[in-house]
Design a protein around this motif. Structure first.
Motif, PDB file in Angstrom:
ATOM      1  N   PRO A   1      -2.405 -24.278 -17.626  1.00 54.81           N
ATOM      2  CA  PRO A   1      -3.361 -24.102 -17.463  1.00 54.81           C
ATOM      3  C   PRO A   1      -2.987 -24.469 -16.166  1.00 54.81           C
ATOM      4  O   PRO A   1      -2.062 -24.645 -16.104  1.00 54.81           O
ATOM      5  CB  PRO A   1      -3.379 -25.931 -18.346  1.00 54.81           C
ATOM      6  CG  PRO A   1      -2.862 -25.795 -18.708  1.00 54.81           C
ATOM      7  CD  PRO A   1      -1.862 -24.268 -18.969  1.00 54.81           C
ATOM      8  N   SER A   2      -4.587 -24.617 -14.910  1.00 54.35           N
ATOM      9  CA  SER A   2      -4.260 -24.953 -14.064  1.00 54.35           C
ATOM     10  C   SER A   2      -4.398 -26.767 -13.834  1.00 54.35           C
ATOM     11  O   SER A   2      -4.291 -27.678 -14.328  1.00 54.35           O
ATOM     12  CB  SER A   2      -5.806 -24.412 -13.187  1.00 54.35           C
ATOM     13  OG  SER A   2      -5.730 -24.829 -11.938  1.00 54.35           O
ATOM     14  N   PHE A   3      -3.179 -26.862 -12.769  1.00 50.41           N
ATOM     15  CA  PHE A   3      -3.071 -28.323 -12.376  1.00 50.41           C
ATOM     16  C   PHE A   3      -4.366 -29.026 -11.587  1.00 50.41           C
ATOM     17  O   PHE A   3      -4.028 -29.989 -11.420  1.00 50.41           O
ATOM     18  CB  PHE A   3      -1.987 -28.665 -11.463  1.00 50.41           C
ATOM     19  CG  PHE A   3      -0.605 -27.981 -11.853  1.00 50.41           C
ATOM     20  CD1 PHE A   3       0.000 -26.332 -11.665  1.00 50.41           C
ATOM     21  CD2 PHE A   3       0.213 -28.196 -13.174  1.00 50.41           C
ATOM     22  CE1 PHE A   3       0.801 -25.935 -12.714  1.00 50.41           C
ATOM     23  CE2 PHE A   3       1.169 -28.371 -13.925  1.00 50.41           C
ATOM     24  CZ  PHE A   3       1.998 -27.021 -13.724  1.00 50.41           C
ATOM     25  N   TYR A   4      -4.969 -28.042 -10.794  1.00 51.27           N
ATOM     26  CA  TYR A   4      -6.466 -28.726 -10.592  1.00 51.27           C
ATOM     27  C   TYR A   4      -7.631 -28.506 -10.837  1.00 51.27           C
ATOM     28  O   TYR A   4      -8.643 -29.259 -10.491  1.00 51.27           O
ATOM     29  CB  TYR A   4      -6.779 -27.326  -8.835  1.00 51.27           C
ATOM     30  CG  TYR A   4      -5.258 -27.265  -8.112  1.00 51.27           C
ATOM     31  CD1 TYR A   4      -4.944 -27.901  -7.601  1.00 51.27           C
ATOM     32  CD2 TYR A   4      -4.459 -25.510  -8.477  1.00 51.27           C
ATOM     33  CE1 TYR A   4      -4.052 -28.016  -6.181  1.00 51.27           C
ATOM     34  CE2 TYR A   4      -3.447 -25.947  -7.525  1.00 51.27           C
ATOM     35  CZ  TYR A   4      -2.809 -26.753  -7.219  1.00 51.27           C
ATOM     36  OH  TYR A   4      -2.173 -26.481  -5.855  1.00 51.27           O
ATOM     37  N   LEU A   5      -7.309 -28.237 -12.008  1.00 52.88           N
ATOM     38  CA  LEU A   5      -8.683 -28.480 -12.641  1.00 52.88           C
ATOM     39  C   LEU A   5      -8.252 -29.881 -14.293  1.00 52.88           C
ATOM     40  O   LEU A   5      -7.352 -29.634 -14.639  1.00 52.88           O
ATOM     41  CB  LEU A   5      -9.452 -26.950 -13.383  1.00 52.88           C
ATOM     42  CG  LEU A   5      -9.951 -25.919 -12.834  1.00 52.88           C
ATOM     43  CD1 LEU A   5      -9.669 -24.713 -13.653  1.00 52.88           C
ATOM     44  CD2 LEU A   5     -10.677 -26.434 -11.586  1.00 52.88           C
ATOM     45  N   PRO A   6      -9.324 -30.915 -14.151  1.00 47.82           N
ATOM     46  CA  PRO A   6      -9.030 -31.948 -14.890  1.00 47.82           C
ATOM     47  C   PRO A   6     -10.001 -31.379 -16.664  1.00 47.82           C
ATOM     48  O   PRO A   6      -9.884 -30.117 -16.651  1.00 47.82           O
ATOM     49  CB  PRO A   6     -10.158 -32.637 -14.608  1.00 47.82           C
ATOM     50  CG  PRO A   6     -11.567 -31.747 -13.874  1.00 47.82           C
ATOM     51  CD  PRO A   6     -10.877 -31.042 -13.141  1.00 47.82           C
TER      52      PRO A   6
END
Length: 976
Positions: free
Chosen positions: A105-110
């Motif tokens: 999972p991306s760290f920038y997307l909630p």
């Protein structure tokens, strides 16, 4: 989808499903129009506030928006430029291992969850409800309906090809069931093109989805084209709305002109009449105010006059009324600025006067002669004082009465002692100064009469206290009842005022409409309504001017605007009639608490009398006087105290434990002394007992007969009858003869003394039961030591313990065992159910006595057993017959029978000789086996048979043993 439509749809481009909302009524509801992209690009509205977030081709030509996007997921998946479509379109670009690879999972997307859409759902739900309501209420146009029907039929035919699962409102591919239904994994089971059939099915599925997409896109485009007329219809409705607003403005202007004319014609004159009436009423109020001031000015002289006649309640009522008038009606009057503080000081003075007078009344009431038959002293004065104290919230006045009760109780005892000592010549009051020492010089009859006199005085004292406190409590309950009635009256007045307010509102409405009141109401109703209104508000627009009654009576103003004091008549239990005002500002909780405290004061009076009586008893008991009383004297004292305790409980309604506790303490000491005396007496009797049968005097036989009749009590002595009757040899108990010793006869009398003491003093039942159990155990153990343990040889000096001594001891124990169930039933009838567990002592005693009797029987058998062992061990089978051994055995058996036959019952004698015979057979069998004599009919067998026959004949010849089954065949060894 958008299958159902109605007239005048308005396009809403920001809707989630591209639906168009409908307006219910174009004349009532208008919304700002929004510019539609690609529909009318050359006609902007020019209002920047009405612009929507969607792009406009006129305004936003150069700014890129999301609407410039030309790529979507179906277009990407259905790319016609690809030369070859693989079986799995998820792996055609990213490789075969795409499905098995875990994407970080991306760290920038909630992390988006359903809670993020909760606010949106709350906002959109009301809009959707409005939309559905508009669809059902709006009437579509015929032309639009026909076009819509045709389009709907065509769309329905095309859309029927699309599976229903795509049309569900809860369609979501993240649901595993939905995803498997749309994209069955059976089509993608062979990755890499291993199966041609699977690859063909995958391509077919992909083309089918593309077809569904085309159908939906065509229908969406068609629906959008159908809504193009909605915008032009909205513009037309705007011009109609402006016409409606212009007409409305003209109507409002005309209405205002009419209202102005009505105000000038119908309202100004009526308002002038109301102002004049108000001025008149103000003059009347000013006149009444002056008369009220004159009345208030006479308050202090009137209060002084009332106090001179002890009318405290009337004085307090006058002060309270004046204070209320000063605070409400005459507030701010400069001439009365000091009157309020003067009345407060006067009220404090009245409080002190009432408390002092109540203290004097209590002292006079409690200290008057007890021979006076009058229960309540000056009931009218008492009721007046109590009402005044309640009015002033002096709720602790009963404590004064309680203090006086303590002093009176002390004086009663002191006066009784002084009167009694003065009548006794043996007591020299000049030598013995202290009353306590004088009282200790009295003998029991004199002291007992003094105590009886004190108890009678205390009884009269408590009756007077109860009568006085009941009168006070009745006054408290009258006030409590008045409070409840006042609340009910207030509720009724509130309901009536609500009805009158409704009538007033109707009158105001009729006047406002220009109607005369006489047209709406009859003359009688008008007069009644005016009278009620005047009595409640004291002002009326239609009242007659300069009325003599309304002006000359100042009480009318006082009643309505100040205290509004109403009184009601109440009668106390003694017949005293009192007027109770409404200004008793006491809550129900305070009154109930006060009534409970007064009732508690009656309980305290009982406790005070008991405490003083206890101190009187303790003062007499200092020299051990009470412990030296004999049984009759203590029983008499106990009955007197029990009677006084019951009388106080009946008068006051509650048990007082102090005197009962003192009686119990003295009873315990009496029980200890009573028990020790009788135990010592029993010990002396046992130590001197020679265990010989004693003659039974007639009085003991009468004692036993009375117990047999069910009366456990000591019979009255009859000297004449006792001298004529001779002592008996046996004690007859329910037809059975008991040979006893003198100690047991006295023990039975002692046991009955314990039982009779329990009847006379019920409070010592448990202690007596324990002491009696101890006495019975002591007799059992001590008799066992003296007889079975041969203790009588040293104590009394007996030469030996004979079988007659043993049998007599057994019979005495049986006599005591016979009376144990009777004693148990006697105590059980006088115990509380929770104390029944103490009866187990009698069960243990019965078991111990039975064990003792069994040990005595075993001792008798053992004596004969040792004799048989000694004689039969020397037995030889030879002539002459009978042998000397058997002659000695029969002689000893006859002596045993002679010793016990007259002492033990026939059944016990038979059982005892059966056990002795069994021992005899055992020893004889053992000796015959030792001599090798068998039952073979030989000469030796004949000699033995002759000896046994001699033994059997002698034994059965004894009295009461003729039918005894000896079974002598058991002496021979059985052949195997």
């Amino acid at each position: 989808m958008a299958s159902s439509h109605s007239s005048s749809p308005v396009p809403q481009s920001n809707s989630s499903d591209a639906f168009f909302k409908k307006e219910v009524d174009a004349t009532k509801r208008f919304r700002p129009m929004q510019s539609l992209p690609d529909v009318c690009p050359k006609e902007p509205t020019g209002n920047p506030n009405d612009l929507h977030d969607s792009p406009s081709l006129v305004v936003d030509q150069q700014r890129w928006t999301i609407y410039h996007s030309k790529v979507n997921l179906p277009a990407a998946l259905n790319d016609p430029r690809l030369a070859k479509r693989e079986s799995d379109f998820f792996t055609k670009t990213w490789g075969v291992d795409f499905v098995d690879t875990e994407v970080t999972p991306s760290f920038y997307l909630p992390q988006i969850t359903k809670e993020h859409f909760a606010l949106y759902q709350q906002e959109i739900t009301p809009r959707e409800k409005v939309h559905e309501r508009c669809k059902n209420t709006c009437t579509p146009k015929d032309t639009f309906d026909r076009t819509l029907l045709h389009t709907h039929d065509k769309s329905r035919t095309d859309l029927e090809q699309v599976p229903k699962i795509f049309m569900k409102p809860d369609f979501a591919l993240e649901d595993s069931l939905t995803f498997n239904a749309v994209l069955p994994w059976s089509h993608f089971s062979t990755a890499g093109g291993k199966g041609n059939r699977d690859a063909a099915s995958s391509k077919l599925l992909q083309e089918k989805l593309s077809h569904y997409l085309d159908i939906v896109e065509v229908n969406i485009a068609h629906q959008i084209s159908l809504r193009s007329e909605a915008f032009f219809h909205a513009m037309t409705s705007q011009h109609e709305l402006q016409d409606y607003l212009r007409k409305t403005s003209q109507a409002v202007k005309l209405l205002r002109e009419k209202i102005s004319k009505i105000d000038k014609v119908m309202c100004e004159g009526s308002l002038r009449v109301l102002r004049l009436s108000l001025t008149r009423n103000n003059c009347i109020k000013a006149y009444n105010k002056l008369k009220l001031m004159a009345t208030v000015h006479q308050t202090q002289p009137t209060v002084q006059l009332l106090l001179s006649t002890s009318e405290y309640v009337g004085a307090l009522d006058l002060i309270a009324t004046t204070q209320e008038v000063l605070q409400q009606e005459l507030q701010g009057i400069h001439s009365f600025r000091h009157l309020g503080s003067q009345l407060c000081e006067l009220e404090k003075l009245i409080d002190k006067m009432m408390i002092a007078e109540f203290s004097t009344y209590a002292r006079n009431d409690l200290n008057r002669p007890l021979e006076d038959d009058c229960q309540i002293l000056e009931e009218e004065r008492l009721v007046s004082l109590v009402f005044g104290l309640l009015k002033q919230r002096k709720l602790n006045f009963y404590e004064i009465y309680g203090d006086e009760m303590i002093n009176t109780a002390k004086n009663i005892i002191k006066q009784c002692v002084v009167n009694t000592v003065s009548q006794i010549e043996e007591i020299d009051t000049e030598v013995v100064v202290k009353l306590a020492d004088q009282m200790r010089m009295m003998n029991f009859p004199q002291w007992f009469d003094l105590l009886k006199n004190i108890f009678s005085k205390f009884t009269i004292f408590l009756k007077r206290v109860k009568a006085t406190l009941n009168t006070i409590r009745s006054v408290v309950f009258l006030v409590l009842d008045k409070n409840q009635k006042t609340r009910d009256l207030e509720d009724t007045l509130q309901k009536n005022s609500a009805k009158e307010s409704m009538v007033d509102s109707e009158v105001a409405y009729l006047t406002h409409e220009g109607m005369f009141i006489s047209d709406a109401f009859g003359d009688g109703e008008l007069a009644a309504g005016a009278a009620d209104s005047a009595s409640q508000r004291n002002t009326s627009p239609n009242s007659e001017p300069c009325s003599s009654d309304s002006v000359s009576e100042p009480e009318g103003t006082t009643d309505s605007s100040s205290s509004k004091e109403h009184t009601s008549s109440s009668v106390t239990p003694g017949g005293v009639e009192m007027m109770i005002g409404e200004d008793m500002k006491l809550t129900d909780l305070e009154l109930v608490r006060l009534a409970n405290n007064i009732q508690e004061l009656l309980y305290n009076a009982s406790d005070i009398c008991h405490d003083r009586a206890v101190k009187f008893l303790m003062a007499r008991a200092k020299d051990g006087f009470l412990e030296k009383l004999n049984s009759n004297e203590f029983v008499t004292l106990s009955r007197l105290m029990e009677g006084f305790i019951l009388d106080t409980e009946q008068i006051c309604g509650r048990k007082s434990m102090s005197l009962r506790g003192a009686l119990q303490s003295q009873a315990n000491r009496f029980v200890n002394r009573f028990h020790e005396e009788r135990k010592t007496k029993l010990s002396l009797l046992l130590d001197n007992e020679r265990w010989k049968q004693a003659e039974v005097p007639a009085e003991f036989q009468d004692l036993v007969d009375s117990v047999s009749d069910g009366r456990i009590s000591l019979p009255e002595k009859k000297p004449t009858a006792t001298e004529e009757r001779k002592p008996a040899e046996f004690l007859i108990v329910e037809g059975q003869k008991y040979a006893t010793v003198g100690t047991v006869l006295l023990l039975i009398r002692i046991i009955l003394e314990y039982c009779q003491c329990v009847d006379n003093i019920p409070s010592i039942t448990t202690d007596m039961l324990t002491r009696l159990s101890d006495l019975l155990k002591y007799f059992n153990s001590r008799s066992c030591q003296l007889v079975l343990g041969a203790g009588a040889l040293q104590v009394v000096g007996l030469k030996t313990i004979t079988t007659k001594n043993l049998a007599l001891s057994s019979r005495c124990l049986q006599l005591i065992v016979h009376y144990i169930p009777i004693i148990r039933a006697h105590f059980e009838a006088r115990l509380q159910p929770k104390q029944f567990s103490m009866l187990r002592h009698f069960d243990h005693i019965t078991k111990d006595y039975h064990d003792h009797i069994a040990e005595i029987s075993a001792k008798l058998v053992a004596i004969m057993d040792s004799l048989f062992d000694k004689l039969l061990s020397k037995y030889e089978v030879k002539a002459p017959v009978p042998s000397a051994c058997f002659r000695n055995i029969c002689k000893q058996m006859a002596k045993m029978h002679e010793a016990i036959y007259d002492l033990l019952p026939e059944e016990q004698t038979q059982m005892l000789f059966l056990r002795i015979n069994a021992s005899y057979k055992l020893h004889l069998k053992r000796q015959l086996a030792h001599l090798n004599v068998v039952n073979d009919g030989g000469p030796l067998n004949g000699l033995v048979t002759s000896d046994v026959a001699f033994y059997t004949g002698n034994l059965q010849a004894l009295k009461g043993l003729n039918n005894l089954d000896l079974n002598m065949a058991e002496i021979w060894e059985q052949k195997r």
